[in-house]
Motif scaffolding. Structure first.
Motif, mmCIF file in Angstrom:
data_model
loop_
_atom_site.group_PDB
_atom_site.id
_atom_site.type_symbol
_atom_site.label_atom_id
_atom_site.label_comp_id
_atom_site.label_asym_id
_atom_site.label_seq_id
_atom_site.Cartn_x
_atom_site.Cartn_y
_atom_site.Cartn_z
ATOM 1 N N ARG A 138 0.834 -1.206 0.000
ATOM 2 C CA ARG A 138 0.000 0.000 0.000
ATOM 3 C C ARG A 138 0.868 1.256 0.000
ATOM 4 N NH1 ARG A 138 -2.227 3.421 3.599
ATOM 5 N NH2 ARG A 138 -1.360 2.357 5.402
ATOM 6 N N LEU A 139 1.972 1.226 0.748
ATOM 7 C CA LEU A 139 2.867 2.383 0.796
ATOM 8 C C LEU A 139 3.578 2.593 -0.532
ATOM 9 C CD1 LEU A 139 4.429 1.950 4.362
ATOM 10 C CD2 LEU A 139 2.670 3.575 3.648
ATOM 11 N N LEU A 140 3.902 1.503 -1.234
ATOM 12 C CA LEU A 140 4.538 1.645 -2.547
ATOM 13 C C LEU A 140 3.616 2.346 -3.545
ATOM 14 C CD1 LEU A 140 6.382 -1.756 -3.080
ATOM 15 C CD2 LEU A 140 7.423 0.511 -3.007
ATOM 16 N N LEU A 141 2.332 2.172 -3.371
ATOM 17 C CA LEU A 141 1.363 2.813 -4.261
ATOM 18 C C LEU A 141 0.915 4.175 -3.733
ATOM 19 C CD1 LEU A 141 -0.815 -0.313 -5.125
ATOM 20 C CD2 LEU A 141 0.916 0.777 -6.554
ATOM 21 N N HIS A 142 1.480 4.587 -2.601
ATOM 22 C CA HIS A 142 1.146 5.887 -2.012
ATOM 23 C C HIS A 142 2.033 6.967 -2.624
ATOM 24 C CE1 HIS A 142 0.822 9.092 1.038
ATOM 25 N NE2 HIS A 142 -0.343 8.537 1.352
ATOM 26 N N ARG A 143 1.458 8.101 -2.905
ATOM 27 C CA ARG A 143 2.186 9.163 -3.602
ATOM 28 C C ARG A 143 3.438 9.612 -2.864
ATOM 29 N NH1 ARG A 143 -0.319 15.127 -5.184
ATOM 30 N NH2 ARG A 143 1.620 16.040 -5.954
ATOM 31 N N GLU A 144 3.353 9.764 -1.552
ATOM 32 C CA GLU A 144 4.479 10.278 -0.780
ATOM 33 C C GLU A 144 5.383 9.160 -0.269
ATOM 34 O OE1 GLU A 144 4.650 13.304 -1.073
ATOM 35 O OE2 GLU A 144 2.602 13.920 -1.509
ATOM 36 N N ALA A 145 4.796 8.097 0.240
ATOM 37 C CA ALA A 145 5.577 7.041 0.898
ATOM 38 C C ALA A 145 6.388 6.204 -0.080
ATOM 39 C CB ALA A 145 4.645 6.133 1.699
ATOM 40 N N SER A 146 5.976 6.176 -1.335
ATOM 41 C CA SER A 146 6.642 5.333 -2.322
ATOM 42 C C SER A 146 8.132 5.640 -2.419
ATOM 43 C CB SER A 146 5.971 5.522 -3.687
ATOM 44 O OG SER A 146 6.557 4.682 -4.648
ATOM 45 N N ALA A 147 8.475 6.927 -2.425
ATOM 46 C CA ALA A 147 9.885 7.308 -2.552
ATOM 47 C C ALA A 147 10.687 6.911 -1.325
ATOM 48 C CB ALA A 147 9.995 8.812 -2.789
ATOM 49 N N VAL A 148 10.078 6.939 -0.149
ATOM 50 C CA VAL A 148 10.777 6.563 1.084
ATOM 51 C C VAL A 148 11.193 5.096 1.022
ATOM 52 C CG1 VAL A 148 10.570 6.328 3.586
ATOM 53 C CG2 VAL A 148 9.513 8.283 2.432
ATOM 54 N N LEU A 149 10.269 4.220 0.625
ATOM 55 C CA LEU A 149 10.586 2.793 0.530
ATOM 56 C C LEU A 149 11.589 2.521 -0.582
ATOM 57 C CD1 LEU A 149 8.114 2.636 2.417
ATOM 58 C CD2 LEU A 149 7.440 0.561 1.216
ATOM 59 N N ALA A 150 11.448 3.231 -1.694
ATOM 60 C CA ALA A 150 12.363 3.021 -2.818
ATOM 61 C C ALA A 150 13.789 3.408 -2.442
ATOM 62 C CB ALA A 150 11.893 3.828 -4.027
ATOM 63 N N ASP A 151 13.954 4.568 -1.784
ATOM 64 C CA ASP A 151 15.286 4.993 -1.349
ATOM 65 C C ASP A 151 15.864 4.019 -0.330
ATOM 66 O OD1 ASP A 151 15.427 7.211 -2.941
ATOM 67 O OD2 ASP A 151 14.755 8.624 -1.423
ATOM 68 N N SER A 152 15.044 3.604 0.616
ATOM 69 C CA SER A 152 15.516 2.689 1.660
ATOM 70 C C SER A 152 16.038 1.395 1.054
ATOM 71 C CB SER A 152 14.379 2.376 2.641
ATOM 72 O OG SER A 152 13.856 3.562 3.200
ATOM 73 N N PHE A 153 15.281 0.826 0.139
ATOM 74 C CA PHE A 153 15.652 -0.467 -0.443
ATOM 75 C C PHE A 153 16.876 -0.345 -1.340
ATOM 76 C CE2 PHE A 153 15.536 -3.877 -3.533
ATOM 77 C CZ PHE A 153 15.217 -4.977 -2.758
ATOM 78 N N GLU A 154 16.880 0.647 -2.214
ATOM 79 C CA GLU A 154 17.932 0.720 -3.232
ATOM 80 C C GLU A 154 19.232 1.314 -2.719
ATOM 81 O OE1 GLU A 154 18.591 2.465 -7.780
ATOM 82 O OE2 GLU A 154 16.590 2.413 -6.882
ATOM 83 N N LEU A 155 19.166 2.249 -1.755
ATOM 84 C CA LEU A 155 20.355 3.005 -1.389
ATOM 85 C C LEU A 155 20.950 2.654 -0.034
ATOM 86 C CD1 LEU A 155 19.184 6.549 -2.574
ATOM 87 C CD2 LEU A 155 20.482 4.846 -3.865
ATOM 88 N N TYR A 156 20.118 2.286 0.934
ATOM 89 C CA TYR A 156 20.616 2.231 2.304
ATOM 90 C C TYR A 156 20.525 0.868 2.979
ATOM 91 C CZ TYR A 156 19.660 7.161 1.365
ATOM 92 O OH TYR A 156 19.608 8.401 0.781
#
Length: 667
Positions: free
Chosen positions: A229-247
């Protein structure tokens, strides 16, 4: 009056005392990253245009725009003043307007004071204005940060959802020490899911994930059961994407991926961060499937497929471009490949392909996404491959300049038997953009792959190993031999590449990378190269040494002179065999003859006494071994006794080699 006031809410122009224009973002945003250095950015999808400043709106960090905060407040005040200007225009009484302004300001202060934590925010903003200055010493900044932490301590979770307070806390996290960061992270514990969905506090969550590794796993655990649900959320999507790919590390990524595996996996697997669990996390989805048999395994696969399909069916949400989705897809494909029933395996692969075939271009920019698309190409039928080519055709130029996306192009060239299709849809687009592709290492690799695929001269062993991952599959799904396919691709690319050399080769050869591309085109492209030779040799006919000190003669450029030497040799020198490996597609004797007629005696002798001794030595050897009798006689006349004496007295590099070649020719 109220109607008139509301109708006049228009900001006055800057020239009329209106608010200042907002600060433009720097072209080099990393320069604003003070203590923390350059912040990592996610890989950019090839389907997204590159903006002028190199950043997307999603990439821009809110605290880079902190300076605008006070200007935004000023704009609000200007709007209020503008409302009173309308009354002033009607009343024609300056004193009345002034009094009205005072009343409005007092009313505004009352409204601010009535808001929750108004005094706390006022005190915090006062200290914040000092802490966020860009030109103060580090020690002074730390003093202000500690004071700011004292003001907000215990109240962080109450104020952080406000846009101004969120920036204040971001400043503490950005410039504070690890103690202050950990303290903020502890105060916000239990609220991260809500914070990630806020337009303002999402930046703070990303900062804490990046700068507080000790709290990272606990923060990500708060997203469990809500990841999709957060991945499909306008704001939260970027938070999860950055967390997974970068950190995130392997275990932390497994926390986010677990939601893709379905409720059954979430229900029967615990995530407590134990060492055995961390070890198992490195296995990914295959580790989850260990020990699962029959219907249970099918249920878990079906759950993963269903969740992936949900993402694919919502391409407008942007989640499809994120690396976490690509990892889940690749894990699903890997699990399918381990299915023993071949018919079931083909059925599952076909179903997942059909659900994402129209959005494959959104995936090619990440390592896992690129590998998944390459898997689809390698296993696909002729119809599937045609569909994939159709989807990526619009983005060929961008794919050529992306490290991961270009691997998809290479695999397509390697496995698709229909070379007419690849020539028309891929090769022509690559060669058309050759003038821009030669400017980057990635672009040059795309050009090299058309002529000398997997050459150790231009591809590292690691790159070759990655490209070769699909070779076992190619042996089962493609009928044409690799040599035949490579020859057909080379033939399709040759005409356009030789035209590129004819039109732009002389200028391209002055660049280090460009000279490599020009050399490979001349050595390995098929077709008539006489016009290209003429184009490359014309710059050598200019006065030597160059009269223009700002633009050296090509012979005085080391990389360009090496290119001419290799062309006169007819190939590359092999350190393994200690000899030149000649190309069957290029005639060095024809190039030497053209050199002789275009450059002429005077310039050849001048180059021999300058930086071109090695090139002229190679030219003489080529004439001696492969030139006609007339050419030998003519060149012998160029190097009379006076020229030889002058060369013997010179200190030019390569003098002895050149003299040996002259003596061999004169014998």
């Amino acid at each position: 009056m109220p109607g008139l006031q509301s109708a006049s809410k228009k900001r006055p122009a800057v020239s009329q005392g209106g608010p200042k224009l907002k600060k433009q973002h720097s072209e080099n945003p990393s320069s604003t990253k003070f203590e923390e250095g350059k912040v990592q950015k996610r890989s950019r999808p090839v389907t997204q245009p590159i903006p002028a400043n190199g950043l997307s709106d999603e990439d821009e960090d809110e605290d880079e725009d902190e300076d605008n905060f006070e200007e935004e407040e000023a704009e609000d005040q200007e709007i209020v003043s503008d409302e009173m200007i309308v009354d002033d225009g009607i009343s024609k009484d300056p004193n009345a307007a002034r009094e009205s302004h005072k009343v409005q300001r007092a009313l505004q202060e009352q409204r601010r004071a009535a808001k929750p934590h108004s005094q706390l925010l006022a005190d915090a903003k006062r200290v914040w204005s000092l802490a966020r200055q860009k030109s103060i010493p580090s020690a002074e900044r730390q003093k202000h940060v500690k004071e700011l932490m004292k003001v907000t301590q215990g109240k962080v979770k109450d104020i952080v959802l406000k846009h101004d307070a969120s920036r204040i806390i971001q400043t503490v996290v950005k410039y504070g020490g690890q103690k202050e960061r950990d303290q903020v992270a502890m105060e916000l514990k239990g609220h991260y899911k809500a914070l990630a969905q806020s337009k303002y506090s999402k930046f703070l969550v990303t900062k804490l994930i990046r700068l507080c590794p000790a709290h990272r796993a606990s923060i990500l655990l708060e997203f469990q059961s809500n990841v999709l649900r957060l991945l499909l959320h306008r704001e939260a999507s970027a938070v999860l994407a950055d967390s997974f790919e970068l950190y995130a590390n392997a275990y932390e990524r497994s926390i986010l991926l677990r939601d893709f595996y379905g409720k059954e996996v979430a229900l029967f697997s615990q995530t407590q961060g134990s060492e055995p669990e961390k070890v198992n996390a490195r296995k990914g989805f295959l580790g989850v499937l260990e020990g699962l048999e029959g219907e249970r395994r099918k249920r878990v696969l079906a759950a993963l497929k269903e969740n992936l399909t949900t993402i694919f069916n919502n391409p407008d949400k942007g989640a499809i471009t994120h690396a976490i989705v690509h990892r889940a897809l690749l894990e699903y494909l890997s699990a399918i490949n381990d299915t023993e029933d071949e018919s079931e395996r083909e059925k599952l692969r076909k179903e997942i392909f059909e659900s994402c075939q129209d959005v494959l271009a959104e995936m090619v920019h990440t390592k896992d996404g690129s590998r998944a698309v390459r898997d689809f190409i390698a296993y696909g039928t002729a119809k599937d491959r045609k569909q994939i080519i159709k989807v990526i055709k619009l983005h060929v130029e961008r794919m050529c300049t992306d490290d991961e996306a270009q691997l998809v192009l290479f695999t397509a060239l390697d496995v698709i038997d229909d070379t007419k299709l690849t020539s028309k849809s891929l090769v022509s687009d690559i060669t058309t953009h050759a003038p821009t592709l030669i400017n980057t290492p990635q672009g040059r690799r795309a050009l090299f792959y058309l002529l000398v695929p997997r050459s150790r001269r231009h591809f590292t062993p690691a790159q070759i190993a990655i490209i070769a991952e699909t070779d076992p599959i190619r042996g089962k799904t493609s009928k044409k031999s690799a040599d035949v396919r490579e020859g057909e691709i080379r033939a399709a690319a040759s005409e356009a590449l030789l035209k590129f050399v004819e039109d732009n080769g002389a200028e391209a050869a002055r660049d280090t990378g460009g000279s490599l591309v020009v050399l490979e085109i001349m050595l390995y492209a098929d077709g008539d190269k006489s016009s290209a030779m003429q184009s490359l040799l014309q710059p050598l006919a200019l006065t030597y040494p160059s009269e223009d000190t700002s633009k050296l003669h090509p012979i005085d450029l080391p990389h360009t002179s090496r290119m001419y030497k290799s062309l006169l040799q007819g190939g590359h020198f092999s350190h393994a065999s200690k000899s030149v490996i000649r190309s069957s597609s290029f005639s060095p004797s024809a190039f030497a003859s053209a050199f002789m007629s275009i450059v002429g005696k005077d310039l050849t002798v001048s180059m021999a006494g300058g930086e071109g001794a090695f090139i002229i030595a190679e030219f003489l050897q080529r004439i001696r071994e492969e030139g006609s009798a007339d050419e030998k006689r003519t060149v012998k006349g160029w190097f009379g006794e006076d020229v030889v004496k002058r060369l013997k007295k010179s200190e030019t590099k390569g003098r002895n080699v050149l003299l040996d070649k002259i003596n061999a020719l004169l014998l």
